[in-house]
Design a protein around this motif. Structure first.
Motif, PDB file in Angstrom:
ATOM      1  N   UNK A 279       0.824  -1.207   0.000  1.00 18.25           N
ATOM      2  CA  UNK A 279       0.000   0.000   0.000  1.00 18.25           C
ATOM      3  C   UNK A 279       0.860   1.259   0.000  1.00 18.25           C
ATOM      4  N   UNK A 280       2.016   1.191   0.692  1.00 15.04           N
ATOM      5  CA  UNK A 280       2.943   2.318   0.763  1.00 15.04           C
ATOM      6  C   UNK A 280       4.351   1.818   0.492  1.00 15.04           C
ATOM      7  N   UNK A 281       5.191   2.728  -0.021  1.00 12.76           N
ATOM      8  CA  UNK A 281       6.569   2.363  -0.341  1.00 12.76           C
ATOM      9  C   UNK A 281       7.362   2.057   0.922  1.00 12.76           C
ATOM     10  N   UNK A 282       8.278   1.125   0.801  1.00  9.04           N
ATOM     11  CA  UNK A 282       9.205   0.827   1.880  1.00  9.04           C
ATOM     12  C   UNK A 282       8.706  -0.163   2.910  1.00  9.04           C
ATOM     13  N   UNK A 283       7.461  -0.630   2.772  1.00 14.32           N
ATOM     14  CA  UNK A 283       6.916  -1.564   3.757  1.00 14.32           C
ATOM     15  C   UNK A 283       7.463  -2.969   3.515  1.00 14.32           C
ATOM     16  N   UNK A 284       7.960  -3.579   4.572  1.00 10.38           N
ATOM     17  CA  UNK A 284       8.331  -4.993   4.582  1.00 10.38           C
ATOM     18  C   UNK A 284       7.359  -5.702   5.519  1.00 10.38           C
ATOM     19  N   UNK A 285       6.582  -6.665   5.030  1.00 11.28           N
ATOM     20  CA  UNK A 285       5.565  -7.294   5.879  1.00 11.28           C
ATOM     21  C   UNK A 285       6.126  -8.066   7.055  1.00 11.28           C
ATOM     22  N   UNK A 286       7.404  -8.418   7.010  1.00  9.82           N
ATOM     23  CA  UNK A 286       8.007  -9.131   8.131  1.00  9.82           C
ATOM     24  C   UNK A 286       8.402  -8.197   9.271  1.00  9.82           C
ATOM     25  N   UNK A 287       8.471  -6.898   8.986  1.00  8.84           N
ATOM     26  CA  UNK A 287       8.949  -5.925   9.963  1.00  8.84           C
ATOM     27  C   UNK A 287       7.896  -4.874  10.303  1.00  8.84           C
ATOM     28  N   UNK A 288       7.098  -4.499   9.301  1.00  4.81           N
ATOM     29  CA  UNK A 288       6.224  -3.334   9.434  1.00  4.81           C
ATOM     30  C   UNK A 288       4.740  -3.703   9.413  1.00  4.81           C
ATOM     31  N   UNK A 289       3.939  -2.761   9.900  1.00  7.59           N
ATOM     32  CA  UNK A 289       2.500  -2.812   9.650  1.00  7.59           C
ATOM     33  C   UNK A 289       2.286  -2.682   8.145  1.00  7.59           C
ATOM     34  N   UNK A 294       3.411   6.346   8.549  1.00  8.20           N
ATOM     35  CA  UNK A 294       3.542   7.499   9.427  1.00  8.20           C
ATOM     36  C   UNK A 294       4.065   8.694   8.635  1.00  8.20           C
ATOM     37  N   UNK A 295       3.256   9.749   8.587  1.00  8.14           N
ATOM     38  CA  UNK A 295       3.670  10.959   7.874  1.00  8.14           C
ATOM     39  C   UNK A 295       4.268  11.938   8.860  1.00  8.14           C
ATOM     40  N   UNK A 299       7.502  13.950   4.484  1.00 11.41           N
ATOM     41  CA  UNK A 299       8.052  12.607   4.301  1.00 11.41           C
ATOM     42  C   UNK A 299       7.232  11.586   5.084  1.00 11.41           C
ATOM     43  N   UNK A 300       7.249  10.369   4.598  1.00 13.03           N
ATOM     44  CA  UNK A 300       6.549   9.292   5.275  1.00 13.03           C
ATOM     45  C   UNK A 300       7.474   8.128   5.534  1.00 13.03           C
ATOM     46  N   UNK A 301       7.077   7.252   6.442  1.00 15.94           N
ATOM     47  CA  UNK A 301       7.871   6.067   6.752  1.00 15.94           C
ATOM     48  C   UNK A 301       6.949   4.957   7.220  1.00 15.94           C
ATOM     49  N   UNK A 302       7.370   3.698   7.054  1.00 19.09           N
ATOM     50  CA  UNK A 302       6.580   2.585   7.588  1.00 19.09           C
ATOM     51  C   UNK A 302       6.601   2.580   9.115  1.00 19.09           C
ATOM     52  N   UNK A 303       5.617   1.893   9.698  1.00 21.26           N
ATOM     53  CA  UNK A 303       5.504   1.768  11.152  1.00 21.26           C
ATOM     54  C   UNK A 303       5.886   0.343  11.531  1.00 21.26           C
TER      55      UNK A 303
END
Length: 393
Positions: A279-289, A294-295, A299-303
């Motif tokens: 759904x968003x760039x940079x997400x790894x399903x093993x590490x992130x939601x 998070x904006x 800039x945004x980042x995975x949680x």
């Protein structure tokens, strides 16, 4: 506690295992690697095709041109026909079966059948499908009432489950951070369960299955012929779909489906096949939601999973636990300072079971295979019927 990984790690490890066993010098290892490469390409095409179909679902497809409608139906049929390996008693394949419980006979429960049964229990649609469920027990309360802020947390976790059950989501295993969020989800499940049943429980009274290791979706299919058949059906369906952002675009095609179709066509031109898009760039399903981002300014980042667990614990620390009410109890009124939500008993018990399902799927090191297209009924239930059952006071 195990470590996690993505589909890239899964296929790399399988290739390493083939090479390690290929010391006979007869060329069999090369053949096995070729079959493995075909299996991987099949799986990647399946994932991209399922993502496209799920993004559109069945909305407005009845108004489509005949050719597009037929090609999508043919692709949908092909995905649904992928053989599912029947599990042994007490064993479940979480790519298409519930990971959190077995039925009364000790057999795994098909996610599509569970969704159908839960719709029936919510009073939505009659069905002949009967799936033994803890929801069938006699409730101790009419409904469960909980603070609106707590319900938002529950809804957020259910959306995470729905995203992790997205048809086509590739094989993966959650890493160490999943343990904390899994425990948060399980504790909320216990609280809602206790409020609905009047029982003090430390765990839900349901037998949990052993989860089977992932098997390639192409298991039992002739390779590479099955790859070409799926690639052809996927290409025809995607080519019949308008490109995203095109002038005079067809409003009956959802933008997400048009984007997925474009991704599918681009991926089919690559030797290893399409890639899954989060759904968003940079997400790894093993590490992130997989449902959050998070904006921070522009800039945004995975949680991270553990980060989300800590935030939920801080948010809910001082909130009252959900409680059961019956017809004689007064329902609290929401105010500007605090709101309340009411979950009818059936909805509360289903919610508890789904929170427990998420907790099992967040178990560190537990590999879960590519989610089958037929699982679409469960995220649809979460986002539709179950969500609409909640009542603001």
């Amino acid at each position: 506690m195990g470590s996690g990984g993505t589909d890239v790690d899964f296929w790399r490890e399988r290739a390493a295992a083939v090479r390690a066993d290929g010391g006979r010098g007869d060329g069999s290892a090369d053949l096995d690697l070729e079959r493995l490469a075909a299996a991987r390409r099949y799986e990647r095409i399946y994932s991209a095709a399922a993502r496209m179909l799920a993004a559109q679902a069945h909305s407005t497809r009845g108004s489509w041109p005949n050719v597009r409608r037929q090609r999508w139906r043919e692709l949908e049929t092909l995905l649904a026909e992928v053989p599912a390996v029947t599990s042994e008693p007490g064993v479940a394949d979480p790519s298409w079966q519930l990971a959190g419980r077995l039925d009364e006979a000790g057999r795994a429960v098909d996610m599509a059948q569970a969704a159908s049964a839960w719709k029936h229990q919510l009073g939505i649609a009659p069905t002949a499908t009967q799936v033994a469920s803890p929801v069938d027990q006699e409730p101790a309360s009419m409904a469960v009432v909980l603070r609106s802020s707590l319900y938002l947390v529950v809804s957020h976790l259910l959306e995470e489950l729905a995203q992790r059950l997205a048809p086509g989501r590739p094989v993966a295993a959650v890493g160490h951070g999943g343990a904390d969020l899994g425990e948060v989800s399980r504790e909320l499940a216990r609280q809602i369960w206790s409020a609905a049943t009047g029982q003090r429980v430390t765990a839900q009274p349901a037998r949990s299955p052993v989860l089977a290791a992932p098997r390639p979706l192409s298991t039992g299919l002739p390779l590479p012929g099955a790859v070409e058949r799926l690639a052809t059906a996927a290409r025809l369906a995607a080519e019949a779909t308008p490109a995203p952002g095109r002038d005079g675009r067809d409003d009956s095609v959802r933008p997400a489906a048009a984007t997925a179709a474009a991704d599918l066509l681009a991926g089919l031109r690559r030797p290893d096949g399409p890639s899954w898009r989060e759904r968003y760039d940079g997400i790894r399903p093993d590490v992130h939601m997989v449902s959050s981002y998070r904006w921070e300014g522009a800039a945004g980042r995975p949680v991270e999973l553990a980060e989300q667990a800590a935030e939920i614990r801080a948010m809910t620390h001082d909130l009252p636990a959900p409680r059961g009410i019956d017809s004689e109890d007064e329902i609290p009124d929401s105010t500007a300072e605090q709101g309340w939500m009411l979950l009818p008993n059936a909805a509360a018990l289903i919610t508890a079971e789904l929170l427990d399902e998420l907790a099992v799927r967040l178990r560190p090191g537990q590999w879960i295979g590519t989610i089958r297209f037929t699982a679409i009924a469960l995220p649809d239930l979460v986002r539709g019927r179950l969500r609409s059952a909640a009542i603001g006071t």
